[in-house]
Scaffold this motif. Structure first.
Motif, PDB file in Angstrom:
ATOM      1  N   ASP A   1      40.757  47.058  44.980  1.00 26.40           N
ATOM      2  CA  ASP A   1      40.599  45.982  44.190  1.00 26.40           C
ATOM      3  C   ASP A   1      39.221  46.254  43.462  1.00 26.40           C
ATOM      4  OD1 ASP A   1      43.185  44.794  44.148  1.00 26.40           O
ATOM      5  OD2 ASP A   1      42.449  43.001  45.132  1.00 26.40           O
ATOM      6  N   PHE A   2      38.400  46.992  44.177  1.00 25.90           N
ATOM      7  CA  PHE A   2      36.982  47.098  43.768  1.00 25.90           C
ATOM      8  C   PHE A   2      36.871  47.773  42.573  1.00 25.90           C
ATOM      9  CE2 PHE A   2      33.575  45.956  47.173  1.00 25.90           C
ATOM     10  CZ  PHE A   2      34.346  44.942  47.324  1.00 25.90           C
ATOM     11  N   ILE A   3      37.969  48.511  42.158  1.00 23.51           N
ATOM     12  CA  ILE A   3      38.026  49.104  40.620  1.00 23.51           C
ATOM     13  C   ILE A   3      37.777  48.135  39.555  1.00 23.51           C
ATOM     14  CG2 ILE A   3      39.408  50.272  39.008  1.00 23.51           C
ATOM     15  CD1 ILE A   3      41.033  51.542  41.260  1.00 23.51           C
ATOM     16  N   VAL A   4      38.335  46.823  39.770  1.00 18.87           N
ATOM     17  CA  VAL A   4      38.120  45.722  38.667  1.00 18.87           C
ATOM     18  C   VAL A   4      36.804  45.133  39.194  1.00 18.87           C
ATOM     19  CG1 VAL A   4      38.817  43.616  38.235  1.00 18.87           C
ATOM     20  CG2 VAL A   4      40.522  45.363  38.612  1.00 18.87           C
ATOM     21  N   ARG A   5      36.629  44.855  40.418  1.00 20.15           N
ATOM     22  CA  ARG A   5      35.430  44.158  40.889  1.00 20.15           C
ATOM     23  C   ARG A   5      34.009  44.889  40.512  1.00 20.15           C
ATOM     24  NH1 ARG A   5      38.166  40.565  42.685  1.00 20.15           N
ATOM     25  NH2 ARG A   5      40.077  40.846  43.900  1.00 20.15           N
TER      26      ARG A   5
ATOM     27  N   ALA B   1      37.620  41.876  50.610  1.00 16.79           N
ATOM     28  CA  ALA B   1      38.360  42.459  49.277  1.00 16.79           C
ATOM     29  C   ALA B   1      37.950  41.530  48.558  1.00 16.79           C
ATOM     30  CB  ALA B   1      39.897  42.518  49.375  1.00 16.79           C
ATOM     31  N   THR B   2      38.088  40.049  48.251  1.00 18.63           N
ATOM     32  CA  THR B   2      37.759  39.062  47.281  1.00 18.63           C
ATOM     33  C   THR B   2      36.388  38.261  47.559  1.00 18.63           C
ATOM     34  OG1 THR B   2      39.450  37.830  48.249  1.00 18.63           O
ATOM     35  CG2 THR B   2      40.161  39.438  46.553  1.00 18.63           C
ATOM     36  N   TYR B   3      35.325  38.751  47.915  1.00 21.87           N
ATOM     37  CA  TYR B   3      34.407  38.033  48.155  1.00 21.87           C
ATOM     38  C   TYR B   3      33.974  37.190  47.044  1.00 21.87           C
ATOM     39  CZ  TYR B   3      32.129  41.542  45.379  1.00 21.87           C
ATOM     40  OH  TYR B   3      31.762  42.329  44.394  1.00 21.87           O
TER      41      TYR B   3
ATOM     42  N   ILE C   1      33.377  54.875  46.966  1.00 23.59           N
ATOM     43  CA  ILE C   1      33.147  53.639  45.763  1.00 23.59           C
ATOM     44  C   ILE C   1      34.102  53.832  44.831  1.00 23.59           C
ATOM     45  CG2 ILE C   1      31.777  53.147  43.797  1.00 23.59           C
ATOM     46  CD1 ILE C   1      29.304  53.822  45.437  1.00 23.59           C
ATOM     47  N   GLN C   2      34.877  52.833  44.373  1.00 25.63           N
ATOM     48  CA  GLN C   2      36.035  52.821  43.438  1.00 25.63           C
ATOM     49  C   GLN C   2      35.370  52.571  42.306  1.00 25.63           C
ATOM     50  OE1 GLN C   2      39.071  53.166  44.113  1.00 25.63           O
ATOM     51  NE2 GLN C   2      39.391  52.673  46.552  1.00 25.63           N
ATOM     52  N   ASP C   3      35.050  53.711  41.497  1.00 24.32           N
ATOM     53  CA  ASP C   3      34.491  53.686  40.240  1.00 24.32           C
ATOM     54  C   ASP C   3      35.259  54.182  39.120  1.00 24.32           C
ATOM     55  OD1 ASP C   3      32.219  53.279  38.699  1.00 24.32           O
ATOM     56  OD2 ASP C   3      31.478  55.526  38.827  1.00 24.32           O
TER      57      ASP C   3
END
Length: 481
Positions: free
Chosen positions: A98-102, A229-231, A451-453
């Protein structure tokens, strides 16, 4: 220092800091998204309302901290820092997908003018306000503060305030409460990972039968996964819950302060509202609720704020809303959903009773039970039930508090049962933390892996399957174009 009143009671700096933490994303959202003529006076009203609430909230002075309590508090704050570090905000630990989006949202908020627009003119609609304070800081101090450091500091500040609120009530037992919160998950998840045990135990037949019966279980997401995941949603909801548990909030202050959480987590705020309904129901029966709210200056400021947030969140492309069995996971198969629903509620309801039966007559127990039963029945999301994901933070928090409070009063047999069930619940968070530690690395090469970049710090990726979820056709009324 605490400000002493004439009565000998004191105003709490901690309450002031918590209110400021919840207030700042709201003010920045108004300044960045709402028309200036409305944003400025409403922001001033919100700040004045929070100030008035703080000025009117006084507490009996607490005993000075001794050495043991100071050491305990330091250990709690170190644990909080470890939790934030494990999130992988700087790339030392792996980030969830989900960090791709965040990462894309945070990068866009840092580098682009507010409000955000897509390349084809779409209007950005998302619960993004948590990122606004660190994004504004990075923008104002361009080149002086790394973006990841500002975000990590802001996140840790929220976690630290949560810890201080809990410590205010629990003292040296706060460390064990935090351990319970991080370890408590849904024991049903163990069945989803039963393949791990099937390699050493003769249970493969049971695993296959379970997967055939419940291919899509109703899963309740634990505090650890929500923070990791959704801090951006979880920290604000957690802070409100910790303020209530720490006895910094109560009575007529609950609703207006809860309204400050909506900008960061509208779905989490819905779950909070269910629990608040149980708390405030006696005031409703006595006809006192409205009169109590009218005496709170902040109440008058949050009403227009909530109206604006309703306009904003309803202006997006939208996600599916409907009955749980009509979701894409079940495709209208009511029987399949019923089996999954009963399985999930059996696990969670059973755990709630084992951990908190001593407190079964309290509003906390009843509110948590109500949420466990209701949340899976309503679907809000695209390919996952976001209401169930976000809303279950509240019952998991309550279950952790009830377990922690009941443990000292339990007999030896009850403690054995609780310990075994908790071990089953903690298996999945333990696996996730173990995976993160295994992938730890500080080299640029490891950061590139962790890192989800994929979105490279911006949101304009029209070919991505998630792209359309963040854009509305145009700005709603009263919002900046």
């Amino acid at each position: 220092m605490s400000e002493t009143c004439a009565t000998g009671r004191r105003r709490s700096p901690l309450l002031g800091a918590c209110l400021l933490y919840l207030l700042l994303p709201n003010v920045l959202f108004l300044c960045g998204w709402v028309e200036t003529w409305l944003a400025v006076p409403l922001g001033v009203l919100l700040a004045a309302g929070c100030w008035a609430l703080w000025r009117r909230s006084t507490f009996v002075p607490r005993a000075p901290m001794d050495g043991a309590r100071k050491v305990s508090l330091a250990l709690c704050l170190l644990l909080g820092a470890a939790v934030v570090y494990l999130m992988g905000l700087n790339g030392d630990f792996p980030q969830p997908r989900d960090f791709i989006v965040r990462n894309g949202i945070y990068g866009a908020l840092v580098n682009e003018a507010w409000p955000l627009h897509s390349a084809d003119g779409g209007y950005f609609v998302y619960y993004h306000a948590f990122w606004l304070p660190p994004a504004a800081l990075v923008d104002w101090l361009r080149g002086l503060v790394p973006a990841w450091l500002a975000l990590a500091a802001w996140t840790y500040l929220g976690v630290a305030l949560c810890i201080l609120c809990l410590f205010r009530r629990c003292g040296r037992r706060t460390l064990s409460l935090l351990a319970v919160m991080m370890g408590l998950a849904c024991a049903q998840e163990v069945l989803g990972r039963a393949d791990v045990f099937a390699t050493v135990l003769p249970i493969q037949g049971f695993v296959d039968a379970y997967n055939a019966l419940i291919p899509q279980p109703v899963l309740y997401t634990c505090l650890w996964h929500q923070l990791a995941a959704t801090y951006n949603h979880a920290v604000a909801v957690m802070l409100f819950l910790c303020m209530v548990h720490g006895r910094l909030l109560g009575g007529s202050k609950l609703l207006p302060v809860a309204a400050l959480v909506v900008v960061c987590s509208p779905l989490g705020a819905l779950a909070l509202l269910v629990c608040l309904a149980f708390i405030l129901l006696p005031q409703v029966w006595r006809g006192e609720l409205l009169r109590a709210q009218l005496r709170e200056p902040l109440f008058y400021a949050v009403l227009p704020l909530l109206a604006l947030l309703g306009l904003y969140f309803s202006s997006g492309a939208g996600s599916a809303v409907g009955a749980g069995w009509m979701s894409p996971l079940y495709g209208g198969n009511a029987c399949g959903f019923a089996v999954a629903y009963l399985s999930g509620t059996l696990f969670m309801g059973g755990a709630l009773c084992v951990f908190g039966w001593r407190y079964r007559r309290t509003v906390a127990f009843r509110g948590a039970a109500c949420l466990l039963l209701l949340l899976p029945l309503l679907w809000m999301g695209v390919d996952t039930n976001e209401l169930l994901y976000k809303g279950t933070l509240v019952p998991f928090f309550v279950m952790s508090v009830l377990l922690h409070g009941a443990w000292p009063h339990a007999g030896r047999g009850k403690r054995a049962v609780v310990a075994l069930l908790f071990a089953a619940c903690a298996f999945i968070p333990f696996l996730d933390i173990q995976h993160r530690i295994r992938e730890f690395g500080t080299s640029p090469q490891q950061h590139e892996l962790n890192i989800q970049d994929e979105w490279h710090g911006h949101l304009n990726h029209p070919g991505h399957v998630w792209y359309s979820r963040f854009w509305g056709p145009q700005a709603p009324p009263l919002f900046r174009k």
